[in-house]
Structures are given as structure tokens and as C-alpha cells.
Design a protein around this motif. Structure first.
Motif, short mmCIF file in Angstrom:
data_model
loop_
_atom_site.label_atom_id
_atom_site.label_comp_id
_atom_site.label_asym_id
_atom_site.label_seq_id
_atom_site.Cartn_x
_atom_site.Cartn_y
_atom_site.Cartn_z
N TRP A 93 76.66 6.66 -126.44
CA TRP A 93 77.23 5.50 -127.14
C TRP A 93 78.21 4.78 -126.25
O TRP A 93 78.29 3.56 -126.26
N ASP A 94 79.05 5.57 -125.54
CA ASP A 94 80.07 4.94 -124.70
C ASP A 94 79.38 4.10 -123.63
O ASP A 94 79.83 3.00 -123.32
N GLY A 95 78.29 4.64 -123.05
CA GLY A 95 77.51 3.87 -122.08
C GLY A 95 77.07 2.55 -122.68
O GLY A 95 77.17 1.50 -122.06
N ARG A 96 76.65 2.62 -123.92
CA ARG A 96 76.20 1.42 -124.60
C ARG A 96 77.36 0.45 -124.80
O ARG A 96 77.24 -0.75 -124.58
N GLY B 28 71.35 6.48 -130.26
CA GLY B 28 72.69 6.27 -129.73
C GLY B 28 72.77 5.04 -128.83
O GLY B 28 73.84 4.46 -128.65
N THR B 29 71.62 4.63 -128.28
CA THR B 29 71.60 3.45 -127.40
C THR B 29 71.35 2.18 -128.20
O THR B 29 71.32 1.08 -127.64
N GLY B 30 71.12 2.31 -129.51
CA GLY B 30 70.89 1.14 -130.37
C GLY B 30 69.75 1.37 -131.34
O GLY B 30 68.96 2.31 -131.17
N SER B 31 69.66 0.56 -132.36
CA SER B 31 68.63 0.70 -133.38
C SER B 31 67.23 0.55 -132.77
O SER B 31 67.07 -0.06 -131.72
N ALA B 32 66.23 1.13 -133.42
CA ALA B 32 64.86 1.06 -132.92
C ALA B 32 63.88 1.19 -134.07
O ALA B 32 64.22 1.76 -135.12
N ILE B 52 61.74 11.61 -139.33
CA ILE B 52 62.52 10.42 -139.68
C ILE B 52 63.09 10.58 -141.09
O ILE B 52 64.28 10.34 -141.33
N ARG B 53 62.24 11.03 -142.01
CA ARG B 53 62.71 11.19 -143.40
C ARG B 53 63.77 12.26 -143.51
O ARG B 53 64.73 12.14 -144.28
N TYR B 54 63.62 13.34 -142.71
CA TYR B 54 64.63 14.40 -142.76
C TYR B 54 65.98 13.88 -142.25
O TYR B 54 67.03 14.18 -142.82
N LEU B 55 65.92 13.11 -141.18
CA LEU B 55 67.17 12.55 -140.63
C LEU B 55 67.82 11.59 -141.62
O LEU B 55 69.04 11.53 -141.74
N GLU B 56 66.98 10.86 -142.35
CA GLU B 56 67.52 9.91 -143.34
C GLU B 56 68.12 10.68 -144.53
O GLU B 56 69.24 10.40 -144.96
N LYS B 57 67.38 11.65 -145.02
CA LYS B 57 67.81 12.45 -146.18
C LYS B 57 69.13 13.17 -145.89
O LYS B 57 70.01 13.29 -146.74
N SER B 58 69.27 13.66 -144.65
CA SER B 58 70.46 14.44 -144.30
C SER B 58 71.63 13.55 -143.88
O SER B 58 72.70 14.04 -143.55
N GLY B 59 71.41 12.23 -143.89
CA GLY B 59 72.51 11.30 -143.63
C GLY B 59 72.72 10.95 -142.16
O GLY B 59 73.71 10.30 -141.82
N TRP B 60 71.81 11.36 -141.28
CA TRP B 60 71.97 11.07 -139.85
C TRP B 60 71.57 9.66 -139.48
O TRP B 60 72.04 9.12 -138.48
N ILE B 61 70.62 9.08 -140.23
CA ILE B 61 70.18 7.72 -139.91
C ILE B 61 70.02 6.92 -141.21
O ILE B 61 69.89 7.49 -142.30
N ARG B 62 70.05 5.59 -141.04
CA ARG B 62 69.64 4.68 -142.10
C ARG B 62 68.36 4.01 -141.65
O ARG B 62 68.17 3.80 -140.44
N THR B 63 67.47 3.69 -142.59
CA THR B 63 66.27 2.93 -142.21
C THR B 63 66.14 1.72 -143.12
O THR B 63 66.59 1.74 -144.27
N ARG B 64 65.52 0.66 -142.58
CA ARG B 64 65.36 -0.59 -143.32
C ARG B 64 64.00 -1.15 -142.96
O ARG B 64 63.66 -1.21 -141.77
N CYS B 72 65.33 1.91 -137.60
CA CYS B 72 66.23 3.05 -137.81
C CYS B 72 67.55 2.82 -137.08
O CYS B 72 67.56 2.31 -135.95
N THR B 73 68.64 3.21 -137.73
CA THR B 73 69.99 3.04 -137.17
C THR B 73 70.75 4.34 -137.32
O THR B 73 70.69 4.98 -138.37
N LEU B 74 71.46 4.71 -136.26
CA LEU B 74 72.25 5.94 -136.28
C LEU B 74 73.42 5.81 -137.25
O LEU B 74 74.07 4.76 -137.30
N GLU B 75 73.66 6.87 -138.02
CA GLU B 75 74.80 6.91 -138.95
C GLU B 75 75.84 7.83 -138.32
O GLU B 75 75.80 9.05 -138.48
#
Lengths: 114, 114
Positions: A93-96, B28-32, B52-64, B72-75
Motif C-alpha cells: 500500500w505504501d508503494g501505491r 493492496g495495489t488498487g481495486s480490480a 472471492i466470496r469468502y474474502l467478502e463474507k469475512s470482511g476482507w474485501i468489498r465487491t460492487r 473488488c476493493t480491499l477493506e
């Protein structure tokens, strides 16, 4: 401890359980026997021993048997494994952020002095 | 994010897999988009979507979803959940170290001046 993926899998998997996290918390105050560790839990000893073995296998604790008593000790280096992973994420993230700052700064420079 | 045990279970469980950790690293480098995230992996899309769904369910990412593309975006707050847990562990040890220091200091005082 190695940083290769399988080791990290086990280190994190070990933390995905409230009983195992509680055992680590207790061992943070000092070494304890399996009997002492098991006392607060309403759990059959064989089930409890599975957690102890998982924590040992994943590198979170060391155990030593003297006579009939098995004593468990926290292996604090496992915390370093997690912290190394966390700081690697933060570097990404910091790199970003650095790239973004350079971009903003460059854009500002190209606009010339005000 | 809540600190109750089930949430912590899921947060740590999500990290116990190299594909999911790699996805978080990439985000971490940006949404994708899911397609961009899946590209480096030799994995069928339904299997990838489970991660992807596991990461979303566990609160690590948001998806739109916009049209046919799911982004997907890092939380990043999930990292705080882990850091809070780590610092709680460290407080336990520090408390122990403090007690040890007090004990050593007290013992030394009782021995009187040299």
C-alpha cells in the motif's frame, strides 16, 4: 520459521479457532501443563489435545513431557511470521501511496509555479 | 469491524489460503475486477469465486457489480482487527514482563544496598 505458503497457512489456520486463541493468550502469561490449560474449557481431553497438537504442529507452541505431565510453552516467533506478512502488505500500500504522491507532485510541477 | 470470536475466526481463516492472501496482496495495489484478479491463477472461475466470496463474507474485501463486471476493493480495517489481537497478546506478555521486573526489583531492594 519459514515464510513459505504452507507454513503461513498453518499459522493463520491455528488462529481461526477461539479455543486455540485462548490457549495462546493463557500461555502468554507463562508455561502451563495441558491439565491447567484444559481446566477452563468444557471439552473432552481428546478434543482439547487436538488443539494442543495443532498449535504445536503449526509452530505456535512447544511441548515437553516430564513424567506424566506435558508442559506447553508459547513460541513467540510465530507472531513475527504474522507481523512480517502484515508489514509486507503495508509495503504494497505504501508503494501505491508513494506512486500516487509522485504523480500528484509531478502533475503539480508540470502546472508550473503559481 | 466487531472483535467477537466468530469474526476473528473468519478473518484468520480467510488468511489460511495462499490464493486468498495473493488476492489481498494484489488488491493492496488498487481495486480490480474478478477477471483481472483471476488471471494469474490456473483455477476454474467457480473455484476462484469461492475465494472471492469468502474474502467478502469475512470482511476482507468489498465487491460492487457494474454491468457484467464485479470490482473488488480491499477493506483495510480487517488488518486493524488482526493488529488489535496481536497488540492484546503483546500486552499480556508485557504485563508478565512488568511483573517479572517488579519481582526482580523488589527482591533486589530487599537485599538492601550493596
Amino acid at each position: 520459521m519459514a515464510q513459505h505458503p504452507k507454513a503461513l497457512d498453518d499459522v493463520f489456520q491455528a488462529l481461526a479457532d477461539p479455543t486455540r486463541r485462548a490457549i495462546l493468550g493463557r500461555l502468554g502469561t507463562g508455561s502451563a501443563s495441558v491439565g491447567e490449560l484444559a481446566a477452563p474449557f468444557d471439552m473432552a481431553l481428546p478434543s482439547f489435545m487436538k488443539h494442543i497438537r495443532y498449535l504445536e504442529k503449526s509452530g505456535w507452541i512447544r511441548t515437553r513431557k516430564t513424567g506424566r505431565v506435558r508442559t506447553c510453552t508459547l513460541e513467540k516467533t510465530s507472531f513475527n511470521v504474522i507481523e512480517t506478512w502484515l508489514s509486507a502488505q503495508r509495503s504494497i500500500w505504501d508503494g501505491r501511496t508513494d506512486r500516487l504522491e509522485r504523480f500528484v507532485s509531478t502533475t503539480h510541477d508540470q502546472e508550473g509555479p503559481e
